[in-house]
Design an enzyme around this catalytic site. Structure first.
Site, PDB file in Angstrom:
ATOM      1  CG  HIS A   1      -2.054   0.934   1.150  1.00 26.48           C
ATOM      2  ND1 HIS A   1      -1.900   2.302   1.138  1.00 26.48           N
ATOM      3  CD2 HIS A   1      -3.392   0.715   1.051  1.00 26.48           C
ATOM      4  CE1 HIS A   1      -3.086   2.876   1.047  1.00 26.48           C
ATOM      5  NE2 HIS A   1      -4.007   1.935   0.990  1.00 26.48           N
TER       6      HIS A   1
ATOM      7  NE  ARG B   1      -2.854   6.549  -2.686  1.00 29.31           N
ATOM      8  CZ  ARG B   1      -3.101   5.615  -3.604  1.00 29.31           C
ATOM      9  NH1 ARG B   1      -3.083   5.929  -4.887  1.00 29.31           N
ATOM     10  NH2 ARG B   1      -3.360   4.376  -3.250  1.00 29.31           N
TER      11      ARG B   1
END
Length: 576
Positions: free
Chosen positions: A237, A259
């Site tokens: 990640h 994001r």
């Protein structure tokens, strides 16, 4: 040695989303069957499902479709997924999310018109990630836990599975376990067993899974001779919290929704660097963003702790604090202001796409053994989309719960275990008590360094060879290292030793599979073979323990729904 023997009809190893869903479905399918859930910690309080922040991918909204979700999954997985498994995942997710709401009792966030809200996640062409703020996993696991408690489902808490035990005729007889509280060994005979222990790549220094995760399920499956697929595919990640070496919070994931909502990644010079790597910027897939951050780190364009920054303040601190409350609070505890300032992040080992080969009904090659959740492989290929993880666990956990009672009806009866195998596994688990005490932490530190440096975000042949040699040396060191405490009750050093052995065994398979794949796909990137290779002739790796050692082979991907260069979508979607 005293060995307690128990019997159950269905034994479920693991109490995450896959295990609990399987227990509920199995009990509903045949309430007369004895269903037992065994878990390394406390039911509903351990494992990774409760740690899920982001959400649950499901095609519900106008403009979205199962076909669109499927194409995102296949393309995100770089054309390596088992397409029947992927189709089962995306199609059954629609049914399962309704079940979570209407039968399990979950409350997810909604739009003003009452429909389920879907937020943006990277690598997807539609905002389909259903969620409960940024604490989705807690909502799901708490409701599942309540439903299991309300039913006559047996629980073996703080029980560690150490071996899958065959019968003399080769079928599965049951599982050898350790009661962590007393140190006693128990053999649990079962007509059917579900392997749902979760993955958890905690052999990397920066990792998101809970500390009880040590790849035990895959280590047991490997030792039993089962074939494992895609073992080189470790997902990093991009945004693990980087809070320094003095806190266990380092590595904790800051979810993809940051994001997706418009968060920016900045290097140490405050340059928004994702435009230098991918046209999708911060919404590129996890593998792309992780490699971009890794490149900035290697170029020494870093934050004070050696990572990069994520910045959310331009979206409005009040909005960020409301929409991502859990992460804002977590960052504040570590001295960071996520809503109004900068937070240091680093790629962190998050999810394991590799696992046991299974069919769409969760059955494996071993009669009586089923697999679901992160122990299973094929549905994600080279890269798991954010939001497909908890969907995967609940979809296939429910399927396993439906299938196991039917399998028992067609194959009734318990099978006597092979006593020679049972005795050998007992001695294997007791091995550290036969050696003098040593320093396990030094060996673990060597493992963390080896996997991060040689088998990490970016790999090459020479580094993988060094890594394999180092893993052999670490394992040899472990086998001559014993325990200072001879007691077995709550002897956590013993369990640390067992954890380390499982991690080393699985790490070796990861490294060997990575050595076999001489191209770059998704989470697996070889700097000496940077091209993805020919998509129509895609192959996946298969690892199997044989009498002659670990064998790594390749098999062709079967394009049963769609071939590279084709799409299931109308032209207007395919062009997006």
């Amino acid at each position: 040695m005293t060995l307690e023997r128990l019997k159950t009809d269905i034994l479920i190893l693991g109490s995450g989303g896959a295990g609990l869903f399987a227990a509920l479905h199995a009990h509903k399918a045949n309430p007369d069957l004895d269903v037992t859930v065994a878990t390394k910690g406390l039911l509903g309080k351990c494992g990774c499902t409760r740690m899920v922040q982001g959400g649950y991918n499901v095609a519900l909204s106008p403009g979205d479709s199962i076909e669109r979700h499927f194409m995102d999954t296949i393309e995100g997985g770089k054309w390596l997924p088992h397409q029947e498994l992927a189709w089962t995942l995306v199609s059954t997710a629609v049914e399962r999310v309704r079940e979570l709401e209407n039968e399990i009792g979950c409350f997810f966030d909604r739009n003003a018109d009452g429909t389920l809200h879907g937020k943006a996640f990277a690598g997807q062409t539609f905002d389909r990630t259903v969620h409960k703020g940024d604490l989705t996993g807690i909502e799901i696991i708490n409701r599942l836990m309540e439903q299991v408690w309300a039913r006559p489902i047996r629980r073996l808490e703080e029980h560690r599975a150490v071996a899958l035990v065959p019968a003399q005729d080769g079928a599965l007889a049951g599982v050898l376990m350790i009661d962590i509280r007393t140190g006693a060994f128990r053999f649990v005979a079962a007509q059917a067993v579900l392997l749902a222990t979760g993955g958890g790549p905690t052999m990397y220094r920066y990792h998101t899974p809970s500390g009880d995760k040590s790849m035990d399920g895959l280590a047991m499956a490997l030792r039993a001779g089962l074939p494992l697929r895609d073992m080189e595919m470790v997902q990093f990640h991009p945004t693990g919290l980087l809070a320094g070496a003095d806190t266990r919070m380092t590595g904790t994931v800051l979810e993809e929704g940051l994001r997706g909502a418009g968060g920016h990644l900045l290097n140490g010079a405050m340059h928004r660097f994702m435009g230098d790597y991918d046209e999708n910027l911060e919404r590129a897939t996890r593998d792309v963003v992780s490699r971009a951050i890794y490149a900035e780190m290697k170029a020494a364009r870093t934050s004070p702790h050696g990572g990069v920054y994520i910045k959310m303040s331009h979206l409005g601190p009040a909005k960020v604090a409301k929409e991502f409350k859990g992460m804002v609070d977590r960052c504040r505890d570590c001295g960071f202001d996520l809503a109004g300032g900068l937070v240091e992040v680093v790629p962190t080992a998050h999810y394991f796409m590799g696992g046991v080969i299974c069919r769409a009904d969760t059955a494996t090659d071993w009669p009586g053994l089923f697999v679901a959740g992160e122990d299973a492989s094929g549905m994600h290929g080279a890269n798991r989309l954010g939001g497909n993880g908890v969907a995967n666990s609940t979809v296939f956990g429910g399927i396993a719960g439906d299938v196991m009672p039917r399998w028992i009806a067609a194959n009734p009866g318990h099978r006597a275990p092979d006593e020679h195998v049972l005795d050998a596994e007992l001695q294997r688990a007791l091995h550290p008590f036969t050696r003098k005490g040593g320093n396990l932490n030094n060996l673990r530190e060597k493992l963390l360094d080896t996997m991060g440096d040689e088998v990490g975000v970016v790999r090459d042949g020479a580094g993988l060879d060094r890594g394999i040699a180092a893993l052999d040396a670490i394992e040899a060191g472990l086998l001559v290292t014993g325990l200072a405490d001879e007691g077995r009750a709550f002897n956590m050093t013993w369990h640390d030793w067992l954890n380390l052995r499982s991690l080393i065994e699985v790490s070796r398979v990861i490294a060997l599979a990575a050595r076999k794949r001489e191209n770059s796909r998704g989470a697996h990137f070889r700097s000496d073979f940077p091209e993805p290779g020919d998509l129509p002739s895609s192959r996946f790796t298969v690892a199997r323990q044989t009498a002659g050692g670990l064998e790594i082979t390749e098999q062709p991907v079967r394009f049963t729904h769609v071939k590279p260069g084709e799409t299931l979508l109308p032209d207007k979607f395919a062009a997006e």
